[in-house]
Design an enzyme around this catalytic site. Structure first.
Site, PDB file in Angstrom:
ATOM      1  N   HIS A 151       0.859  -1.180   0.000  1.00 32.20           N
ATOM      2  CA  HIS A 151       0.000   0.000   0.000  1.00 32.20           C
ATOM      3  C   HIS A 151       0.899   1.235   0.000  1.00 32.20           C
ATOM      4  CE1 HIS A 151      -4.241   1.495   1.137  1.00 32.20           C
ATOM      5  NE2 HIS A 151      -3.523   2.556   0.832  1.00 32.20           N
TER       6      HIS A 151
ATOM      7  N   ASN B 152     -11.775  -0.057  -5.328  1.00 31.66           N
ATOM      8  CA  ASN B 152     -11.860   1.101  -4.440  1.00 31.66           C
ATOM      9  C   ASN B 152     -12.634   2.180  -5.183  1.00 31.66           C
ATOM     10  OD1 ASN B 152     -10.099  -0.428  -2.930  1.00 31.66           O
ATOM     11  ND2 ASN B 152      -8.394   1.013  -3.043  1.00 31.66           N
TER      12      ASN B 152
END
Length: 457
Positions: A128, A295
């Protein structure tokens, strides 16, 4: 005082639907120089004057590294079935390759055990955005070697945690790292390469495919990716606007979905700009997935640059340079978050239905791996309305035939919001950044009650 919507008003989701919340290591852990952790590109970027809008850095963040048991307790109270967190590559392999940091692996070992003891399934994301700085100094994701080292790191994590982790995520939002980190320089590592940043896209996708192979070799049977997507709306029917919107959609949506789902890039000219044996790499990138993570935050209205009123909108708080061949515009007529993002729940339905139509049986079951909003305050009625609206939109897409198996709220708690610092609050739990005290917000209570109602069905 505002009235919280009744959770019973939500439509009924399948009994095996996965409910979760998401975080990332760089945004919550802190402890960046403790227990053998190496430096990340974000540590270095945030230390440079002027990079973070409020002058802050992630050295402490929310202190999750030391307070993880408290945070697991919040997850248990919330009643979610899964927790999506990220493993910090520099905490496990400080230089990105070579020596493994046992203390780093031990932390995630303890976290996974605590989650399982609380009845919460761990869903680790292997990357991430916190690239080990040692690798960044060698070219980062612009070079092929980083993809190969990422796969070796994935193997290390899977070897330690694979006996207790069922669901894995390889990468989070390679589009944003490519555009904002390497293209525009607004995120770490701060490069401003514009279209010369494209190798970072290819090498992240290659790293994803290699990591899938490494996870499969360790016996993993539930693997996904967390790509960011949103509908691209065209500013007008004019040819210039249509062409600009098509290019934007290609670069921000199709460039990252189609190599994974279809085994090809969406444009031959674009593929010719990418490094390495692209055709061979695509066979690795398109390893079959068990589910596809999306997302979603907002749609984007796009037109050609240069005309009056064009290019007035920002991209997630980032002003795009005028030399780009497309220009986001303000979307009018919708409420806005405190970040200035338009709240358009129906665009989530549009996105999911369009993915089903475009990719058909090549689209595996979908999981919404992030969806959330930034609002101030603990009595956050706006966040409740946001979640309520988006869950309804998600249910509408499912009723239209899209197979969606889970939904993760971004985020469990307020945190370090990248270049914004601590000025944006996406959490269901309020964090006092002076004391690190956690306070569940009204949205936390609303979601807790909604999940209890779902469980009673």
């Amino acid at each position: 005082m505002t009235t919280e919507p009744a959770p019973s008003a939500l439509p009924r989701f399948p009994r095996d639907f996965v409910w979760g919340v998401s975080t990332s290591a760089a945004q919550i852990e802190g402890a960046v120089a403790e227990d053998g952790r190496g430096r990340s590109a974000w540590d270095v970027f945030a230390a440079e004057a002027g990079r973070i809008k409020d002058g802050s850095d992630p050295r402490v963040a929310t202190g999750h590294y030391h307070r993880y048991r408290e945070d697991v307790g919040l997850l248990k109270e919330l009643g979610v079935g899964a927790y999506r967190f990220s493993v910090a590559w520099p905490r496990v392999v400080p230089d990105g390759s070579g020596a493994v940091n046992k203390a780093g692996l031990d932390f995630y070992d303890r976290l996974v055990d605590a989650l399982l003891a609380a009845g919460v399934a761990p869903v680790p994301t292997l990357f991430h955005w916190d690239t080990p700085q040692a690798l960044e100094e060698g070219g980062g994701w612009l070079v092929r070697d980083t993809a190969e080292k990422f796969a070796a790191y994935a193997d290390v994590v899977a070897e330690r945690l694979g006996d207790r982790v069922e669901r894995w995520i390889t990468l989070n939002e390679p589009a944003e790292l490519t555009l904002l980190g390497y293209g525009l320089g607004q995120h770490a590592p701060g490069r401003q390469l514009l279209f010369e940043a494209l190798p970072a896209a290819h090498h992240q996708l290659l790293g994803h495919g290699l990591a899938v192979q490494a996870l499969r070799a360790r016996g993993a049977t539930s693997i996904g990716i967390a790509n960011s997507h949103g509908p691209t709306w065209t500013a007008s029917a004019a040819e210039a606007d249509t062409a600009a919107a098509d290019l934007y959609d290609l670069l921000l949506n199709r460039l990252f979905a189609e190599p994974v789902l279809l085994g090809r890039y969406p444009d031959e000219e674009l593929a010719a700009l990418l490094p390495g044996p692209v055709a061979e790499d695509l066979r690795v990138i398109s390893q079959p997935l068990d589910w596809y993570g999306i997302n979603y935050y907002q749609p984007t209205l796009v037109g050609a640059p240069g005309a009056e009123g064009r290019g007035t909108a920002d991209f997630g708080g980032i002003q795009l340079p005028p030399e780009l061949p497309f220009a986001p515009q303000e979307i009018e007529g919708y409420p806005r978050t405190d970040f200035g993002w338009p709240v358009v729940p129906e665009a989530l339905t549009e996105l999911l239905v369009s993915f089903q139509e475009r990719y058909g049986d090549r689209l595996p079951p979908v999981v919404i791996t992030e969806n959330g909003c930034s609002y101030e305050g603990v009595e956050d009625a706006e966040r409740i309305a946001f979640l309520d609206g988006h869950l309804r939109a998600l249910h509408t897409a499912m009723a239209a035939g899209v197979e969606v198996r889970g939904y993760f709220v971004w985020s469990l708690m307020d945190n370090f919001e990248w270049a914004e610092g601590y000025a944006r609050r996406f959490g269901l739990v309020h964090v006092d950044y002076e004391t690190l005290e956690r306070t569940p917000k009204a949205s936390f209570r609303w979601l807790r009650d909604a999940l209890r109602e779902q469980a009673r069905g």
